[in-house]
Enzyme design. Structure first.
Site, PDB file in Angstrom:
ATOM      1  N   SER A  95      28.808  15.780 -21.700  1.00 29.18           N
ATOM      2  CA  SER A  95      27.843  16.551 -20.916  1.00 29.18           C
ATOM      3  C   SER A  95      28.458  17.908 -20.604  1.00 29.18           C
ATOM      4  O   SER A  95      29.686  18.014 -20.455  1.00 29.18           O
ATOM      5  CB  SER A  95      27.541  15.833 -19.604  1.00 29.18           C
ATOM      6  OG  SER A  95      26.803  16.675 -18.729  1.00 29.18           O
TER       7      SER A  95
ATOM      8  N   TYR B 292      30.852  11.727 -12.247  1.00 31.05           N
ATOM      9  CA  TYR B 292      30.227  11.775 -13.584  1.00 31.05           C
ATOM     10  C   TYR B 292      30.866  12.897 -14.415  1.00 31.05           C
ATOM     11  O   TYR B 292      31.243  12.686 -15.579  1.00 31.05           O
ATOM     12  CB  TYR B 292      28.727  12.014 -13.404  1.00 31.05           C
ATOM     13  CG  TYR B 292      27.915  12.254 -14.656  1.00 31.05           C
ATOM     14  CD1 TYR B 292      27.458  11.197 -15.444  1.00 31.05           C
ATOM     15  CD2 TYR B 292      27.567  13.549 -15.048  1.00 31.05           C
ATOM     16  CE1 TYR B 292      26.688  11.423 -16.579  1.00 31.05           C
ATOM     17  CE2 TYR B 292      26.801  13.781 -16.175  1.00 31.05           C
ATOM     18  CZ  TYR B 292      26.351  12.719 -16.937  1.00 31.05           C
ATOM     19  OH  TYR B 292      25.599  12.952 -18.057  1.00 31.05           O
ATOM     20  N   ALA B 293      31.011  14.074 -13.803  1.00 27.69           N
ATOM     21  CA  ALA B 293      31.627  15.206 -14.516  1.00 27.69           C
ATOM     22  C   ALA B 293      33.065  14.875 -14.895  1.00 27.69           C
ATOM     23  O   ALA B 293      33.514  15.211 -16.006  1.00 27.69           O
ATOM     24  CB  ALA B 293      31.573  16.467 -13.653  1.00 27.69           C
TER      25      ALA B 293
ATOM     26  N   LYS C 251      32.941  12.492 -17.835  1.00 27.67           N
ATOM     27  CA  LYS C 251      32.531  13.190 -19.062  1.00 27.67           C
ATOM     28  C   LYS C 251      33.627  14.133 -19.550  1.00 27.67           C
ATOM     29  O   LYS C 251      33.789  14.337 -20.753  1.00 27.67           O
ATOM     30  CB  LYS C 251      31.220  13.942 -18.823  1.00 27.67           C
ATOM     31  CG  LYS C 251      30.003  13.040 -18.595  1.00 27.67           C
ATOM     32  CD  LYS C 251      29.669  12.192 -19.811  1.00 27.67           C
ATOM     33  CE  LYS C 251      28.261  11.609 -19.743  1.00 27.67           C
ATOM     34  NZ  LYS C 251      27.966  10.730 -20.894  1.00 27.67           N
TER      35      LYS C 251
HETATM   36  P1  NAD Z   1      18.478   7.813 -20.594  1.00 25.09           P
HETATM   37  O1  NAD Z   1      18.595   7.260 -19.214  1.00 25.09           O
HETATM   38  O2  NAD Z   1      17.163   8.251 -21.102  1.00 25.09           O
HETATM   39  O3  NAD Z   1      19.085   6.769 -21.638  1.00 25.09           O
HETATM   40  C1  NAD Z   1      20.302   6.129 -21.405  1.00 25.09           C
HETATM   41  C2  NAD Z   1      20.309   4.804 -22.144  1.00 25.09           C
HETATM   42  O4  NAD Z   1      21.575   4.186 -21.891  1.00 25.09           O
HETATM   43  C3  NAD Z   1      19.224   3.838 -21.651  1.00 25.09           C
HETATM   44  O5  NAD Z   1      18.546   3.263 -22.745  1.00 25.09           O
HETATM   45  C4  NAD Z   1      19.996   2.789 -20.876  1.00 25.09           C
HETATM   46  O6  NAD Z   1      19.405   1.495 -20.909  1.00 25.09           O
HETATM   47  C5  NAD Z   1      21.341   2.808 -21.614  1.00 25.09           C
HETATM   48  N1  NAD Z   1      22.406   2.271 -20.778  1.00 25.09           N
HETATM   49  C6  NAD Z   1      22.656   2.565 -19.461  1.00 25.09           C
HETATM   50  N2  NAD Z   1      23.665   1.812 -19.036  1.00 25.09           N
HETATM   51  C7  NAD Z   1      24.078   1.059 -20.086  1.00 25.09           C
HETATM   52  C8  NAD Z   1      25.094   0.091 -20.254  1.00 25.09           C
HETATM   53  N3  NAD Z   1      25.892  -0.296 -19.240  1.00 25.09           N
HETATM   54  N4  NAD Z   1      25.266  -0.462 -21.482  1.00 25.09           N
HETATM   55  C9  NAD Z   1      24.451  -0.117 -22.502  1.00 25.09           C
HETATM   56  N5  NAD Z   1      23.457   0.777 -22.392  1.00 25.09           N
HETATM   57  C10 NAD Z   1      23.283   1.361 -21.196  1.00 25.09           C
HETATM   58  O7  NAD Z   1      19.566   8.982 -20.632  1.00 25.09           O
HETATM   59  P2  NAD Z   1      19.716  10.261 -21.605  1.00 25.09           P
HETATM   60  O8  NAD Z   1      19.348  11.433 -20.797  1.00 25.09           O
HETATM   61  O9  NAD Z   1      19.076  10.033 -22.906  1.00 25.09           O
HETATM   62  O10 NAD Z   1      21.303  10.290 -21.739  1.00 25.09           O
HETATM   63  C11 NAD Z   1      21.961  10.029 -22.972  1.00 25.09           C
HETATM   64  C12 NAD Z   1      23.381  10.568 -22.881  1.00 25.09           C
HETATM   65  O11 NAD Z   1      23.347  11.979 -22.692  1.00 25.09           O
HETATM   66  C13 NAD Z   1      24.175  10.002 -21.696  1.00 25.09           C
HETATM   67  O12 NAD Z   1      25.515   9.802 -22.082  1.00 25.09           O
HETATM   68  C14 NAD Z   1      24.073  11.098 -20.658  1.00 25.09           C
HETATM   69  O13 NAD Z   1      25.150  11.058 -19.749  1.00 25.09           O
HETATM   70  C15 NAD Z   1      24.115  12.330 -21.551  1.00 25.09           C
HETATM   71  N6  NAD Z   1      23.551  13.544 -20.945  1.00 25.09           N
HETATM   72  C16 NAD Z   1      22.232  13.620 -20.615  1.00 25.09           C
HETATM   73  C17 NAD Z   1      21.737  14.797 -20.063  1.00 25.09           C
HETATM   74  C18 NAD Z   1      20.297  14.962 -19.672  1.00 25.09           C
HETATM   75  O14 NAD Z   1      19.958  15.978 -19.053  1.00 25.09           O
HETATM   76  N7  NAD Z   1      19.402  14.064 -20.014  1.00 25.09           N
HETATM   77  C19 NAD Z   1      22.591  15.879 -19.852  1.00 25.09           C
HETATM   78  C20 NAD Z   1      23.922  15.761 -20.204  1.00 25.09           C
HETATM   79  C21 NAD Z   1      24.394  14.591 -20.758  1.00 25.09           C
END
Ligand code: NAD
Length: 248
Positions: free
Chosen positions: A141, A154-155, A158
């Protein structure tokens, strides 16, 4: 970018960025293991991919649980024969002042966003090392690059994933295994939709492109790192964030 004959594990593939990544890798020809804690959504994602002519299968995985990771790795190799690509996409966090975080909260944040990807890479690497080929793409992230108010642990997790990516890349280059990292900025997924409205408005104002990313735009970067188009690139960190964070 062609991935025919390859098998890819995508964690967090039931939703958001992981889901878009599973779509792109599968439509590039890979057989995709949809790995997620959410069985219902994971099975639905795999079924939709198969209905569209791609090849996918759901396997249950809780990345915060070592026993689940070890069982998953055995099942994934058992079902497909080999795993060529690992995308560590599962992630979780919640905006909250650091002094309100409980030990249970930060242990969960670190387990899902850092320890889980480490353990899954460790479990799937033996086959890649033996075959002297493989790709690992970690979804970190921009919070891990520049910090993020209210997402302190979280930061930190990451940022740890970025350091892990770089060090693992150095160690695995001799086995022809590339390890890279994609850092999304605010991306329109259920994770972002759970963030309070006033924070989302502030994020949007700060983004030079004045809009959130689409999950498919992050998935495009993952596909690049998973494919042979990035054969001479390892240990790199690519932000997909509409210009929000610019490296010096
Ligand atoms: P999301 O919540 O839409 O999807 C996350 C998925 O991870 C879900 O399907 C959830 O069921 C699964 N999950 C959660 N805990 C789990 C576990 N213990 N074991 C297995 N699966 C698990 O989130 P997203 O926004 O698509 O995020 C995807 C990645 O991108 C993550 O690593 C997140 O930290 C990162 N990210 C997202 C953003 C954003 O703005 N959306 C920004 C920076 C980084």
């Amino acid at each position: 970018m062609k991935l025919e004959g390859k098998t890819a594990v995508v964690t967090g593939a039931a939703s958001g960025i992981g889901r878009a990544t599973a779509d792109e890798l599968a439509h590039a020809g890979a057989t995709v293991i949809v790995a997620d804690i959410n069985r219902e959504a994971g099975e639905a994602a795999a079924a939709e991919l198969n209905a569209s002519g791609a090849h996918a299968r759901y396997l249950p995985l809780d990345v915060s649980d070592l026993a689940s990771i070890q069982q998953f790795a055995l099942d994934a190799v058992g079902v497909t024969g080999q795993v060529d690509i690992l995308v560590n996409g599962a992630g979780w966090g919640k905006i909250q002042p650091f002094m309100e975080n409980t030990p249970e909260f930060w242990q969960r944040v670190v387990a899902i966003n850092f320890t889980g990807p480490v353990a899954l890479a460790h479990a799937l690497l033996p086959g890649m090392i033996e075959r002297q080929q493989g790709r690992i793409v970690n979804i970190s992230s921009d919070a891990g690059r520049v910090g993020s108010l209210g997402e302190t642990v979280y930061a930190g997790a990451k940022a740890g994933l970025i350091g892990f990516t770089k060090s693992l890349a150095r160690e695995l280059a001799r086995y022809k295994i590339n390890v890279n990292c994609v850092c999304p900025g605010p991306t329109d997924t259920p994770l972002l939709q759970a963030v309070p409205e006033k924070h989302r408005e502030a994020f949007q104002r700060a983004i030079p492109m004045r809009r959130f990313g689409k999950p498919s735009e992050v998935a495009d970067a993952v596909l690049f790192f998973a494919s042979d188009r990035s054969s001479y690139i390892t240990g790199q960190v690519l932000s997909v964030s509409g210009g929000l964070t610019l490296a010096g």
